[in-house]
Design a protein around this motif. Structure first.
Motif, short mmCIF file in Angstrom:
data_model
loop_
_atom_site.label_atom_id
_atom_site.label_comp_id
_atom_site.label_asym_id
_atom_site.label_seq_id
_atom_site.Cartn_x
_atom_site.Cartn_y
_atom_site.Cartn_z
N PRO A 181 1.05 -1.20 -0.15
CA PRO A 181 -0.07 0.04 -0.08
C PRO A 181 0.77 1.27 -0.14
CG PRO A 181 0.08 -1.17 2.17
CD PRO A 181 0.84 -1.97 1.24
N ALA A 182 0.17 2.20 -0.61
CA ALA A 182 1.09 3.54 -0.65
C ALA A 182 1.04 4.53 0.67
CB ALA A 182 0.55 4.25 -1.81
N ASN A 183 -0.02 4.08 1.22
CA ASN A 183 -0.06 4.94 2.51
C ASN A 183 1.00 4.58 3.69
OD1 ASN A 183 -1.92 6.08 1.21
ND2 ASN A 183 -3.77 5.63 2.44
N HIS A 235 6.66 21.75 0.90
CA HIS A 235 5.92 22.58 0.41
C HIS A 235 5.46 22.15 -0.83
CE1 HIS A 235 5.16 26.90 -0.33
NE2 HIS A 235 5.38 26.95 -1.49
N THR A 236 4.24 22.82 -1.05
CA THR A 236 3.44 22.23 -2.38
C THR A 236 2.62 23.28 -3.10
OG1 THR A 236 1.31 21.68 -1.76
CG2 THR A 236 2.99 19.96 -1.66
N VAL A 237 2.56 23.51 -4.12
CA VAL A 237 1.79 24.59 -5.15
C VAL A 237 1.14 23.71 -6.26
CG1 VAL A 237 2.67 26.59 -4.63
CG2 VAL A 237 3.35 25.35 -6.61
N ARG A 265 -6.38 14.56 -5.81
CA ARG A 265 -6.11 13.19 -6.49
C ARG A 265 -4.66 12.76 -5.61
NH1 ARG A 265 -6.35 9.34 -11.09
NH2 ARG A 265 -5.73 7.68 -10.02
N ALA A 266 -4.06 13.70 -5.53
CA ALA A 266 -2.58 13.44 -5.11
C ALA A 266 -2.48 13.08 -3.54
CB ALA A 266 -1.65 14.62 -5.37
N VAL A 267 -3.48 13.59 -2.83
CA VAL A 267 -3.39 13.43 -1.46
C VAL A 267 -3.76 11.86 -1.03
CG1 VAL A 267 -4.85 13.84 0.68
CG2 VAL A 267 -4.09 15.72 -0.79
N ALA A 268 -4.41 11.39 -2.10
CA ALA A 268 -4.80 9.91 -1.94
C ALA A 268 -3.58 8.99 -1.99
CB ALA A 268 -5.76 9.43 -3.21
N VAL A 292 2.06 17.66 2.15
CA VAL A 292 3.28 18.25 3.37
C VAL A 292 3.15 17.24 4.33
CG1 VAL A 292 3.70 19.71 4.91
CG2 VAL A 292 2.94 20.47 2.25
N GLY A 293 4.29 16.60 4.91
CA GLY A 293 4.26 15.81 5.75
C GLY A 293 4.71 14.30 5.61
N ALA A 294 4.41 14.13 4.28
CA ALA A 294 4.74 12.78 4.03
C ALA A 294 5.98 12.48 3.17
CB ALA A 294 3.81 12.28 2.46
#
Ligand SMILES: Nc1ncnc2c1ncn2[C@@H]1O[C@H](COP(=O)(O)OP(=O)(O)OP(=O)(O)O)[C@@H](O)[C@H]1O
Length: 583
Positions: A27-29, A81-83, A91-94, A99-101
């Motif tokens: 799993p990616a998580n 940092h992300t923009v 979708r990317a958060v999935a 930030v933090g990963a």
């Protein structure tokens, strides 16, 4: 592992992931830092994030429009940092592109961030090249960022959905990383030498030279990329000693030397350094092939004929061949054959003895061939040499001897001949304007250099030329990149250089945009090239890049894919999708 769709860097990474015990189905998580740890990390990296924000701001619009996001990741692999595009970001958060990963290889398998950190070099990881299945929907490009003492401090990454892939993302990530690096160096110097603030900035902008900042006890505190190339990253912290072949310019503050900033510059204008093969920039297989051929030719004594349009780098190649040859310690003499008046041919080529003719230097003069004795003579624009001069030249080449005008003594001459022309010499022979015997004598190894419009690395060259002349390296917007790719470049690299320098001037401190690029050929010509009355779309630009890479690699798909920095399967899919056939 038999996965021939993987780039070399991705294949190595897959092996590492396998050795870590990771599985593609994992799993990616994984754990994300707690809010308080994130806040602590952000505070710790506040300054760098601030600079990254400035860099991202310049490309924010194109990132958003292309449905991508840009990230800054610390040296441990944690995103700080992300923009970017909101839809993609959700979708990317999935997959925890947030930030933090942490995206080190050990945690997230093969991915551009992890590979760039492990290999310390820019990389693209596309679709199935990701180790975890769950990340296959992504296409990512990352470039490492180093601080002024050459330590890796993080990575810039640009990610999007694989269908939003485009060839320039990689260049964009590299340019953003360079830009961030230069900002950090400049800002660090400001901190160390507050008094020098304005002056250092001035120096950096107006003298695009290698810059070093030295401590009071003469230790190297920081260096820009150009200087690191000369002194090496491992020189940071060491005592600075004067480098042979360079002059050092110390910048003073009025009377007191309150600080030292040193720019190292190549010495003596009357003895300019000759080019060598490492100065020939190019990632296009067409130019790589020619460079390899020239390197081989340099090791021989055969005459060489360099062919190609004006401004493609013929003199650069001639000098590089000389530098790489066993004659490098001896002179390299260039002679522009089109510029010799008929009346001076003999004296130019062979020299003249003392008092040989009225008006001549009373001590006599050494001819070009004698000056090149034991070294190399470069006969530029040979196709424009008048017939009378051709006869004289043929004599030297046949006899290996010269007799200065007004002298009775002949001298043996041992000079390696490299000739160059932008004319079709065979056609000149046919037309009776060039002697066939001279042609065959000069031909030896002939190397035809590609025109810029045939090359697939125009943007790489553009970034190189910008870096060479300007500090910090200005940013090229996406529309500017398209415009550069749509033009036919009749003046080749010389013209590219001129246009970029003018653009730097026009853009000032702003990124270089399409409007700053003014071409000599009419706008209609540029538009006609792009096939429509407006700038190329992303798809058009992709098609152009793919066609160039295919032509350059003679339709070798693996080579072309490597050149484009995409997987072979992706390339194949795009060829089908866009219906690309032969030119
Ligand atoms: N591959 C390259 N990488 C970096 N710079 C290049 C490259 N090729 C050419 N240049 C630069 O482009 C400019 C033109 O090159 P050069 O004078 O060697 O071209 P040329 O073919 O001899 O032109 P001409 O036929 O007009 O004499 C030079 O400033 C050279 O340094």
């Amino acid at each position: 592992m038999g996965n021939d769709f993987l780039s070399e860097a991705a294949a190595l990474s897959w092996k590492r992931c396998h050795d870590f015990g990771l599985k593609p189905t994992d799993p990616a998580n994984d754990n994300i830092l707690t809010e308080s740890r994130i806040q602590a990390l952000l505070r710790q990296n506040e300054q760098t994030i601030h600079y990254a924000e400035q860099v991202f701001e310049q490309m924010n619009i194109s990132i958003k429009q292309s449905g991508q996001m840009a990230l800054f990741i610390d040296s441990e692999g944690t995103i700080i940092h992300t923009v970017g595009d909101a839809d993609f970001s959700s979708r990317a958060v999935a997959v925890q592109l947030q930030v933090g990963a942490n995206w080190a290889e050990r945690r997230k398998g093969t991915n551009a961030i992890g590979v760039a950190l492990a290999e310390k070099k820019p990389v693209r990881v596309h679709a199935q090249e990701h180790y975890f299945y769950s990340n296959h929907f992504l296409t990512c490009a990352s470039a490492p960022v180093f601080n002024s003492i050459g330590e890796l401090i993080g990575v810039i990454n640009i990610s999007g959905k694989q269908e939003n892939y485009h060839a320039y993302t990689f260049t964009l990530a590299c340019m953003a990383a360079y830009s961030l690096q230069n900002k950090i160096l400049l800002e660090e110097s400001k901190k160390e030498h507050l008094i020098t603030l304005r002056e250092l900035e001035h120096t950096a902008h107006n003298h695009p030279q290698p810059l070093l900042s030295l401590s009071r006890d003469n230790r190297i505190l920081g260096a820009n990329q150009a200087a690191i190339r000369i002194v090496g990253a491992d020189a940071i912290g060491k005592e600075f000693t004067k480098l042979e072949g360079f002059s050092v310019e110390t910048i003073h503050n009025d009377h007191q030397k309150l600080w030292q900033s040193v720019s190292i510059r190549k010495q003596a204008v009357n003895e300019p350094r000759l080019y060598s093969f490492k100065d020939i920039i190019g990632t296009c297989p067409l130019i790589i092939q020619k460079k390899e051929l020239a390197q081989k030719a340099a090791a021989t004594e055969f005459p060489i004929l360099l062919l190609g349009e004006s401004g493609v780098g013929k003199e650069l190649f001639a000098q590089s061949i000389h530098t790489a040859s066993t004659r490098s310690a001896e002179p390299f003499i260039a002679l522009n054959c089109s510029a010799i008046p008929d009346s001076l041919i003999e004296s130019e080529l062979f020299g003249y003895a003392r008092g040989a003719f009225t008006g001549a230097n009373k001590d006599g003069n050494v001819g070009k061939f004698e000056a090149a004795h034991k070294g190399t003579i470069f006969l530029d624009e040979i196709g424009d040499m008048p017939l009378r001069a051709q006869a004289a030249l043929l004599r030297v080449l046949q006899e290996g001897m010269i007799t200065p005008v007004g002298s009775i003594k002949s001298r043996i001459i041992d000079a390696r001949v490299i000739a160059a022309t932008n004319k079709d010499l065979a056609a000149e022979v046919k037309a009776g304007r060039f002697r066939a015997d001279l042609y065959y004598r000069l031909k030896g190894i002939h190397i035809t250099l590609p025109a810029l419009r045939e090359r697939s690395d125009i943007l790489t060259l553009a970034v190189h030329l910008l870096q060479k002349h300007t500090f910090p390296c200005p940013f090229l917007t996406e529309t500017a990149q398209h415009k550069l790719l749509s033009y036919s470049w009749p003046g080749n690299i010389r013209e590219l250089n001129g246009i970029l320098m003018q653009a730097v001037f026009l853009a000032g401190k702003q990124p270089i945009d399409a409007g700053h690029l003014s071409f000599e050929a009419s706008d209609e010509a540029v538009q006609a090239e792009s096939g429509e009355g407006h700038l190329q779309t992303m798809k058009d630009a992709e098609i152009t890049a793919i066609k160039k890479a295919l032509k350059a690699s003679e339709w070798n798909l693996s080579k072309a894919a490597g050149q484009l920095k995409i997987g072979r399967t992706t390339l194949y899919r795009k060829i089908e999708e866009y219906g690309i056939t032969l030119f």
